[in-house]
Design a protein around this motif. Structure first.
Motif, PDB file in Angstrom:
ATOM      1  N   GLN A  85      -0.395   3.936  38.675  1.00 46.07           N
ATOM      2  CA  GLN A  85       0.627   4.297  39.640  1.00 46.07           C
ATOM      3  C   GLN A  85       1.869   3.439  39.481  1.00 46.07           C
ATOM      4  N   ILE A  86       3.008   3.989  39.864  1.00 42.55           N
ATOM      5  CA  ILE A  86       4.264   3.255  39.904  1.00 42.55           C
ATOM      6  C   ILE A  86       4.735   3.233  41.356  1.00 42.55           C
ATOM      7  N   ALA A  87       4.823   2.023  41.926  1.00 46.47           N
ATOM      8  CA  ALA A  87       5.209   1.898  43.337  1.00 46.47           C
ATOM      9  C   ALA A  87       6.621   1.352  43.508  1.00 46.47           C
ATOM     10  N   PHE A  88       7.192   0.746  42.459  1.00 50.20           N
ATOM     11  CA  PHE A  88       8.541   0.168  42.492  1.00 50.20           C
ATOM     12  C   PHE A  88       8.657  -1.012  43.446  1.00 50.20           C
ATOM     13  N   ASP A  89       7.547  -1.455  44.054  1.00 49.86           N
ATOM     14  CA  ASP A  89       7.669  -2.453  45.119  1.00 49.86           C
ATOM     15  C   ASP A  89       7.862  -3.874  44.604  1.00 49.86           C
ATOM     16  N   GLU A  90       7.799  -4.085  43.258  1.00 47.38           N
ATOM     17  CA  GLU A  90       8.056  -5.435  42.760  1.00 47.38           C
ATOM     18  C   GLU A  90       9.539  -5.682  42.483  1.00 47.38           C
ATOM     19  N   PHE A  91      10.389  -4.661  42.726  1.00 47.08           N
ATOM     20  CA  PHE A  91      11.823  -4.807  42.467  1.00 47.08           C
ATOM     21  C   PHE A  91      12.615  -4.682  43.764  1.00 47.08           C
ATOM     22  N   PRO A  92      13.718  -5.448  43.878  1.00 51.35           N
ATOM     23  CA  PRO A  92      14.566  -5.340  45.064  1.00 51.35           C
ATOM     24  C   PRO A  92      15.244  -3.974  45.135  1.00 51.35           C
ATOM     25  N   LEU A  93      15.672  -3.612  46.343  1.00 51.08           N
ATOM     26  CA  LEU A  93      16.431  -2.390  46.547  1.00 51.08           C
ATOM     27  C   LEU A  93      17.673  -2.407  45.663  1.00 51.08           C
ATOM     28  N   ASP A  94      18.025  -1.221  45.123  1.00 51.35           N
ATOM     29  CA  ASP A  94      19.211  -1.026  44.279  1.00 51.35           C
ATOM     30  C   ASP A  94      19.035  -1.561  42.861  1.00 51.35           C
ATOM     31  N   THR A  95      17.793  -1.902  42.460  1.00 54.31           N
ATOM     32  CA  THR A  95      17.559  -2.279  41.071  1.00 54.31           C
ATOM     33  C   THR A  95      17.646  -1.039  40.179  1.00 54.31           C
ATOM     34  N   THR A  96      18.351  -1.149  39.063  1.00 54.71           N
ATOM     35  CA  THR A  96      18.389  -0.054  38.099  1.00 54.71           C
ATOM     36  C   THR A  96      17.086  -0.045  37.306  1.00 54.71           C
ATOM     37  N   ILE A  97      16.398   1.088  37.305  1.00 50.22           N
ATOM     38  CA  ILE A  97      15.113   1.208  36.622  1.00 50.22           C
ATOM     39  C   ILE A  97      15.327   1.923  35.294  1.00 50.22           C
ATOM     40  N   THR A  98      14.958   1.272  34.198  1.00 51.47           N
ATOM     41  CA  THR A  98      15.068   1.880  32.873  1.00 51.47           C
ATOM     42  C   THR A  98      13.698   1.815  32.186  1.00 51.47           C
ATOM     43  N   ASP A  99      13.397   0.667  31.528  1.00 56.03           N
ATOM     44  CA  ASP A  99      12.130   0.560  30.798  1.00 56.03           C
ATOM     45  C   ASP A  99      11.195  -0.489  31.381  1.00 56.03           C
ATOM     46  N   GLN A 100      11.388  -0.835  32.685  1.00 55.19           N
ATOM     47  CA  GLN A 100      10.518  -1.848  33.278  1.00 55.19           C
ATOM     48  C   GLN A 100       9.053  -1.417  33.319  1.00 55.19           C
ATOM     49  N   TYR A 101       8.792  -0.097  33.224  1.00 54.39           N
ATOM     50  CA  TYR A 101       7.406   0.396  33.280  1.00 54.39           C
ATOM     51  C   TYR A 101       6.943   0.918  31.924  1.00 54.39           C
ATOM     52  N   ARG A 102       7.515   0.332  30.889  1.00 53.48           N
ATOM     53  CA  ARG A 102       7.094   0.729  29.541  1.00 53.48           C
ATOM     54  C   ARG A 102       5.605   0.468  29.321  1.00 53.48           C
ATOM     55  N   ASP A 103       5.084  -0.604  29.966  1.00 50.82           N
ATOM     56  CA  ASP A 103       3.662  -0.891  29.780  1.00 50.82           C
ATOM     57  C   ASP A 103       2.761   0.169  30.393  1.00 50.82           C
ATOM     58  N   LYS A 104       3.327   1.038  31.226  1.00 49.14           N
ATOM     59  CA  LYS A 104       2.567   2.166  31.777  1.00 49.14           C
ATOM     60  C   LYS A 104       2.878   3.464  31.025  1.00 49.14           C
ATOM     61  N   GLY A 105       3.650   3.354  29.941  1.00 48.81           N
ATOM     62  CA  GLY A 105       3.962   4.521  29.144  1.00 48.81           C
ATOM     63  C   GLY A 105       5.097   5.356  29.670  1.00 48.81           C
ATOM     64  N   VAL A 106       5.950   4.766  30.538  1.00 48.68           N
ATOM     65  CA  VAL A 106       7.027   5.514  31.171  1.00 48.68           C
ATOM     66  C   VAL A 106       8.351   4.806  30.949  1.00 48.68           C
ATOM     67  N   ILE A 107       9.335   5.542  30.433  1.00 53.43           N
ATOM     68  CA  ILE A 107      10.708   5.053  30.339  1.00 53.43           C
ATOM     69  C   ILE A 107      11.598   6.037  31.083  1.00 53.43           C
ATOM     70  N   PHE A 108      12.394   5.537  32.031  1.00 54.30           N
ATOM     71  CA  PHE A 108      13.267   6.372  32.829  1.00 54.30           C
ATOM     72  C   PHE A 108      14.629   6.527  32.129  1.00 54.30           C
ATOM     73  N   ALA A 109      15.052   7.759  31.952  1.00 52.97           N
ATOM     74  CA  ALA A 109      16.372   8.036  31.380  1.00 52.97           C
ATOM     75  C   ALA A 109      16.861   9.371  31.922  1.00 52.97           C
ATOM     76  N   PRO A 110      18.074   9.447  32.420  1.00 52.47           N
ATOM     77  CA  PRO A 110      19.031   8.342  32.537  1.00 52.47           C
ATOM     78  C   PRO A 110      18.564   7.321  33.572  1.00 52.47           C
ATOM     79  N   ASP A 111      19.378   6.265  33.723  1.00 51.26           N
ATOM     80  CA  ASP A 111      19.006   5.187  34.631  1.00 51.26           C
ATOM     81  C   ASP A 111      18.754   5.690  36.043  1.00 51.26           C
ATOM     82  N   VAL A 112      17.742   5.133  36.705  1.00 55.80           N
ATOM     83  CA  VAL A 112      17.328   5.552  38.047  1.00 55.80           C
ATOM     84  C   VAL A 112      17.612   4.434  39.028  1.00 55.80           C
TER      85      VAL A 112
END
Length: 315
Positions: free
Chosen positions: A288-315
């Protein structure tokens, strides 16, 4: 006769808000600082206000083998410091340190090496004092930048790896009503040379630039930026080719200590994440991806690469 007084005893109410950039903390002569005051803001590529340190350490293991960690660190520090106190409210304070940093770090170990090193201070520099006033009371800040190094290896075959990149990190503490709250943000760009292990291996190194803000030359707030490199590899009878992964563990820590305001917080880990840079297995990791380890307004790109997910464009 006179009796020493704390700031809140000398001034029943007071407040301050100061922001200091890397150029202002530089130790070069004042005329040079004035000449470049109209220049664009420096970054950690080695321009004005950037502090450069060389990392070069050979660690001798008990077996006689060695672990080598080397690289370069450039850090452009800046500090935001604010606080206040009054008769009706207790003291409140906030310290946020920002660091634009560029670094390269490589680690190599010989076969049959097993050893641990550090953390140990390898470089330090006291920066120019910064003085401001709260009413009639002068406040003196003396920043000090220190680089610590730690490393460990446990290998049965030669292995080496290298990463390079840049980070823009923010770490700090907001203290009010007797409680400390973390402040953080983190952005990065990595490059790497993958390892080519031929046996079991764990190899790691961490460089930790630290900013101490000494109040009147004594204890004060501390900000620590930890950036690391780690290689893990295994060999089994079923899989003759080593299974390996290259990771970059990162953590930001902060402690707010202001003796004159009787504030002393515990050290907080304000950000912590291990980035997977490369591996021998490209199979995505489910989860699962909960995003709860990042502060609000963090740009998400490849922080979850270890889960096999890369977000593009930036989220």
């Amino acid at each position: 006769t006179t009796t020493p007084a704390t700031v809140d005893e000398a001034l029943p109410e007071g407040a301050f808000s100061e922001s200091v950039s890397g150029e202002e903390l530089d130790t070069t002569d004042p005329q040079a600082s004035q000449k470049r005051s109209s220049q664009p803001k420096s970054t950690a590529a080695g321009g004005p206000g950037t502090i450069m340190a060389r990392v070069d350490k050979r660690i001798t293991c008990e077996s006689g083998a060695s672990l080598d960690i080397e690289g370069n660190v450039g850090i452009y520090p800046s500090i935001e410091f604010e606080g206040g106190w009054s008769l009706l409210h207790g003291p409140h304070a906030k310290l946020v340190g920002k660091a634009e940093a560029s670094a390269s770090l490589s680690a190599a170990a010989q076969a049959n090496a097993s050893c641990t090193f550090g953390p140990k201070e390898i470089w330090s520099k006291v920066l120019k004092p910064y003085v401001f006033s709260v009413g009639p009371v002068p406040v003196v800040l003396i920043p000090k930048v220190t680089v610590d190094l730690s490393g460990d290896g446990s290998v049965d075959a030669d292995v080496d790896a290298e990463i390079h990149g840049s980070i823009t990190a923010e770490a700090g503490i907001d203290y009010s009503n007797g409680e400390a709250h973390p402040v953080s943000s983190f952005d990065k760009g990595w490059g790497f040379t993958p390892p080519n292990p031929t046996g079991h291996a764990h190899l790691g190194g961490t460089v930790s630039p630290r900013i101490d803000v000494l109040l009147y030359g004594v204890g004060g707030p501390r900000l620590t930026f930890n950036a690391g490199l780690a290689v893990d590899a295994t060999v089994s009878a079923e899989e003759p080719d080593p299974q390996w992964q290259l990771t970059a563990p990162v953590s930001l820590k902060a402690k707010l200590a202001i003796p004159v305001l009787k504030i002393d917080s515990p050290e907080l880990t304000v950000y912590e994440h291990t980035f997977l840079l490369a591996s021998s297995d490209d199979t995505p990791v489910q989860g699962q991806i909960a995003f709860d380890e990042f502060p609000l307004d963090t740009t998400i790109t490849d922080q979850y690469r270890d889960k096999g997910v890369i977000f593009a464009p930036d989220v």
